[in-house]
Design an enzyme around this catalytic site. Sequence first.
Site, PDB file in Angstrom:
ATOM      1  CG  ASP A   1      63.776  51.168  34.005  1.00 45.18           C
ATOM      2  OD1 ASP A   1      64.168  49.987  33.858  1.00 45.18           O
ATOM      3  OD2 ASP A   1      63.112  51.774  33.160  1.00 45.18           O
TER       4      ASP A   1
ATOM      5  CB  SER B   1      58.586  47.878  28.850  1.00 40.93           C
ATOM      6  OG  SER B   1      59.527  46.981  29.351  1.00 40.93           O
TER       7      SER B   1
ATOM      8  CG  HIS C   1      61.063  48.542  33.772  1.00 42.70           C
ATOM      9  ND1 HIS C   1      61.484  49.259  32.673  1.00 42.70           N
ATOM     10  CD2 HIS C   1      60.399  47.475  33.288  1.00 42.70           C
ATOM     11  CE1 HIS C   1      61.095  48.635  31.588  1.00 42.70           C
ATOM     12  NE2 HIS C   1      60.438  47.548  31.924  1.00 42.70           N
TER      13      HIS C   1
END
Length: 273
Positions: free
Chosen positions: A213, A61, A243
């Site tokens: 995502d 991320s 995600h």
Amino acid sequence: MPWTANKLGAVVVGIDYRLAPQYQFPVPLEDVISVVRFFLQDNILAKYGVDPSRICISGDSSGGTLAAKVTQLVQNDPEFKNKIKAQALIYPGLQGVDVLMPSHRQNEHGPILSRDMAIKMGCLYLTKDKALPQAVRENQHMPHGSRHLFKLVNWSTLLPEKYRRNHIYTEPIIGKLNSSYPVFLDSRLSPLLATDSQLEKLPLTYIITCEHDILRDDGLIYVSRLRNAAVNVSHDHIEDGIHGALFFMTTPFYLRVGIRISDKYINWLEENL
Ligand SMILES: *[C@@H]1O[C@H](CO)[C@@H](O)[C@H](O)[C@H]1NC(C)=O
Ligand SMILES: *[C@@H]1O[C@H](CO)[C@@H](O)[C@H](O)[C@H]1NC(C)=O
Ligand SMILES: *[C@@H]1O[C@H](CO)[C@@H](O)[C@H](O)[C@H]1NC(C)=O
């Protein structure tokens, strides 16, 4: 971090960088750079018994954003004598230029990371000015003089057909904000803005993207750009991935996809590091 160290039998350094909104760009990145600069010294690597030819930088991320940028810096800066063998990026965020890519449209309402939440958090990394998230939502935050960069993130050329589906490309709109944010031209914020000649120096790369995502297309576009620059890239796309799946590895509902991602990640590192 501990599971990576245990499973790989490797030295793992996790960087506790300072966080936004208290510490805005570029403080978190600079924290990471200073730790990497310290750790890559010969005597420090020796102290921890690390083989200088087998170093990997990794993150997921926003950690993937920082990992991607630090790898670019180390590989392109002669100051760093010890280079990186591999980078592993898990659903990284890699650009803030165009936030109306197909993955932003398809995953506008989540799961986990909605478009609105990502925009709010992303803007707080830069400023408390409320006009910015408003403009970003409309994809009209880019300042004058930035259009030449759009080709570096142009999803209509860089995304494989399968992911473009029936989406119509529209360019980000420039010059709408009263206060200009030149930071959006900065590859330290958007590693996808690195030039091809900077990308050519990147090491063996592993990228995991998830279908569900908003950041999916950032990762997919990096795969394309790195391959265009002749970088050796392994890419796993997780069709049922969301995600932040790694974070939910211990919650029963998401157990399996999180574990599958972490297994792929560890296996790749075992084979390639
Ligand atoms: C993006 O790519 C398309 C081709 O697929 C092209 O027509 C368009 O001019 C490009 N836009 C920019 C800003 O690079
Ligand atoms: C920009 O400034 C003008 C004039 O001060 C104002 O009317 C307008 O609302 C401002 N726009 C934004 C997006 O803040
Ligand atoms: C890419 O890296 C893999 C893993 O290290 C290696 O097996 C493969 O030969 C490399 N491919 C190229 C084209 O260099």
